[in-house]
Design an enzyme around this catalytic site. Structure first.
Site, mmCIF file in Angstrom:
data_model
loop_
_atom_site.group_PDB
_atom_site.id
_atom_site.type_symbol
_atom_site.label_atom_id
_atom_site.label_comp_id
_atom_site.label_asym_id
_atom_site.label_seq_id
_atom_site.Cartn_x
_atom_site.Cartn_y
_atom_site.Cartn_z
ATOM 1 N N HIS A 67 -16.009 -45.978 -53.099
ATOM 2 C CA HIS A 67 -15.209 -46.994 -52.435
ATOM 3 C C HIS A 67 -15.795 -48.378 -52.680
ATOM 4 C CE1 HIS A 67 -18.240 -45.349 -49.675
ATOM 5 N NE2 HIS A 67 -18.367 -46.573 -49.203
ATOM 6 N N CYS A 195 -38.384 -37.060 -31.459
ATOM 7 C CA CYS A 195 -39.176 -38.137 -30.879
ATOM 8 C C CYS A 195 -40.424 -38.334 -31.736
ATOM 9 C CB CYS A 195 -39.556 -37.815 -29.435
ATOM 10 S SG CYS A 195 -40.652 -36.391 -29.246
#
Length: 687
Positions: A67, A195
């Protein structure tokens, strides 16, 4: 739109469009030009190839969506090819046989993203892709694609209901949504949690989201990218997913697997604190054709979808820093504990340099002796020396690993080489821990910038493995040596001098600040910042009493929250729910082991009445630890490394017990004197 986005003249069926991605893009751009929608197809081709070089647009399942925006394009357009000979567009699972070229006018940014999101959303549905492969002619393709990318074709009321209702109310809307075949099915959601340390937050967020998904009656699977390893989603789970949740404080591994999926993204703590809301948001996104989606190659190029991003530049920077810290911690833990073990076996003298001015006794003993040639101190001194030498070697890698993985979080694998080099240079010029952070950020930004430079087709294969590492390492090293070496060295020296000069009241104030930081977010970025400074000082060649006292205050304060909450559940069990009382039993061991995250279940359910008392207790412990002169030479381990406290272990326990009692009294008082609105909310949500 006044003109249809796709027409039969823009469709190629069972065509041989060339041997590579560039040939296919040129063929499809030619169709756009022939249809009168681009005044200069070459301009469109250049834009699409530039986008392809920065991050390939291949998607799982044999699909590609190159694109571009171009000045020559007059109206948003889709050109589609069903290839007789699949072509590689960079997808991990192989070449693509269904290719869409998205051509948008240069000024139509939002329209471009809407088309891309809607098309990508449709392409993750196997039945839609199969309908394209089975389509007998161009008219059939146009009908299917137009239905998929036109907002009016979507069940608008259901999407609105999902967005405006609660987690439990959104389920009927989600279940009412249908695939293109019209068959109702449950919404399927995947989640990734991660985390910095991968010890507690990762799994707590996963559990919270799982329970919320059960309440919402949706299909759910979670991938915990934590310290105990990762079990990736299966290909079937990825194919069936209607939406994805990223609840992470570090970069998501394998992000491209989710390309085209509607995305809800936040830090890991939101997954713990607001799991029902995140599930509801994901359900809503699964029926919204304009929802933000995961773009192919997003880890290296996230600017295209910045409008819908849930995490801004500040959040990305925090993720990069925490990623570096998370990869650094295993080196620190292993190295520091091995050094402490060396002290236990051979005495503290093993860390001095009396035998050789060029190295510590530990390194000297390890290098100049063997099991067949023991030193004068015997086997104990030799084993202790080897343990200390191994540990100090691991600790010496700390800054390089920190910088390397900060750069990795920004630029992916091409950032590792310049990042590690920047970390080594930081140590060489005396920049220390701060120099590692600065060098890692510089290396990552430079590597990312180079990765976005469009190159000829023949050079793209060399870009990630040769061109980016070579140029980024050269530029980063030059900046570090020629411009930043003296400033970084000066800053590091001033900080060390300030720390070494602290005594009396100033030292106690520093301890109070350390305690507040360690208990503010219980394993989050503020907590990790204080911890990282402590272990960085511990790893310096000139580490002494000031650094050991700093590390002791860090560890003692970090142990207070889980221990205090465990004690509170014993003293006043009626103030806590049954799950909290169960968590309190585990918090004893977590706190004793210096895992602050053991307090998170309490803080997540009742933050306003838990976190302030914990900060008060941590401040008392940090200040008292400094006042008593507690020293610690190990970076982790809690009560299990008291042997590394230079005989001050009893003072260490006093500081912890006093702070723990203060925090316990504070949290009991807060719960007795105020009503528990957070608990009522949770009970209502789960009713």
């Amino acid at each position: 739109m006044s003109e249809p986005i796709i027409t039969p003249s823009l469709v190629l069926l069972d065509a041989d469009a060339g041997d590579d991605a560039e040939a296919v893009i040129r063929r499809l751009a030619g169709l756009v030009g022939d249809a009168g929608r681009s005044s200069d197809p070459a301009d469109l081709i250049d834009g699409a190839l530039a986008r392809e070089s920065s991050s390939p647009t291949g998607l799982p399942g044999g699909i590609a969506i190159p694109h571009a925006r171009a000045d020559s394009v007059s109206v948003a357009t889709l050109a589609m090819a069903r290839l007789s000979k699949p072509v590689d567009f960079g997808a991990a699972d192989g070449p693509a046989d269904i290719v869409f070229l998205i051509a948008a006018p240069a000024g139509a940014g939002s329209e471009h993203m809407k088309v891309l999101s809607a098309l990508a959303r449709a392409l993750v549905r196997p039945e839609f892709v199969q309908s394209l492969r089975d389509a007998p002619d161009g008219d059939s393709v146009v009908d299917r694609v137009t239905e998929a990318v036109t907002p009016a074709a979507k069940p608008e009321p259901a999407a609105q209901a999902a967005q405006s209702s609660s987690a439990t109310e959104s389920v009927p809307a989600a279940q009412a949504s249908t695939a293109t075949t019209g068959a109702p099915r449950r919404t399927s959601i995947l989640a990734v949690t991660a985390c910095p340390t991968g010890i507690a937050h990762t799994y707590m967020a996963a559990d919270a989201l799982k329970l919320a998904a059960d309440r919402a009656d949706v299909e759910f699977a979670v991938e915990t990218q934590g310290s105990s390893g990762t079990t990736p989603f299966t290909a079937q789970q990825l194919a069936d997913a209607d939406a994805v949740i990223f609840a992470t404080d570090v970069g998501v591994k394998g992000r491209d697997r989710f390309a085209g999926k509607p995305l809800v993204e936040s830090g890991v703590k939101r997954g713990i604190n607001e799991p029902d809301t995140m599930i509801a948001d994901a359900v809503a996104a699964s029926t919204d054709p304009h929802a933000r989606t995961v773009s192919a190659g997003e880890s290296a190029d996230r600017t295209d979808d910045a409008e819908g991003a849930g995490i801004g530049i500040g959040g990305r920077l925090k993720q990069a820093l925490l990623t570096g810290v998370s990869y650094m911690i295993p080196f620190v833990a292993a190295g520091g504990l091995l050094m402490a073990l060396g002290f236990l076996i051979a005495g503290y003298e093993i860390g001095s340099s009396t035998l050789s001015p060029d190295m510590s006794d530990g390194a000297y003993v390890a290098l100049n002796n063997s099991l067949w040639n023991l030193p004068a101190g015997g086997l104990g001194q030799y084993i202790g020396g080897v343990s200390f030498a191994i540990g100090s070697t691991a600790m010496s890698l700390m800054v390089a690993v920190l910088a390397g993985y900060i750069a990795y979080a920004i630029a992916d694998r091409p950032g590792i080489a310049p990042g590690f080099t920047a970390g080594v240079i930081a140590v060489t010029v005396g920049g220390g821990f701060i120099g590692g952070i600065v060098g890692g950020l510089i290396a990552g930004v430079i590597a990312l910038w180079i990765s976005r430079i469009p190159l000829p087709q023949w050079a793209r294969g060399l870009q990630p493995v040769v061109i980016i590492p070579l140029i980024a390492t050269l530029l980063t090293g030059a900046i570090m040596f020629m411009l930043l070496s003296r400033p970084l060295s000066w800053v590091n020296t001033e900080l060390e001098d300030a720390l070494n000069s602290m005594s009396g009241t100033s030292k106690v104030v520093l301890g109070v600040i350390i305690g507040l930081m360690m208990c503010f977010d219980l394993g989050g970025p503020v907590n990790k910042a204080a911890y990282a400074v402590g272990v960085a000082g511990l790893g310096t060649a000139g580490a002494g009493i000031a650094q050991w006292e700093f590390m002791a205050a860090v560890m003692a304060a970090g142990m207070v929250p889980p221990l205090a909450l465990a004690l509170a559940t014993v003293v006043r069990p009626g103030l806590f729910t049954e799950p909290e009382r169960e968590n309190g039993k585990a918090a004893w061991l977590l706190g004793a082991s210096f895992i602050s995250e053991g307090a998170i279940p309490f803080a997540a359910a009742d933050p306003l009445r838990v976190i302030p008392p914990m900060m008060l207790g941590g401040a008392v412990t940090g200040g008292l630890s400094m006042a008593l002169g507690v020293q610690l030479r190990a970076p982790h381990g809690g009560v299990f490394v008291m042997f590394a406290m230079n005989g001050t272990w009893w003072k260490f326990l006093i500081a912890i017990v006093v702070g723990m009692v203060v925090a316990t009294i504070g949290v009991i008082a807060a719960k007795q004197l105020t009503t528990r609105e957070p608990e009522k909310t949770l009970e209502t949500a789960s009713a």
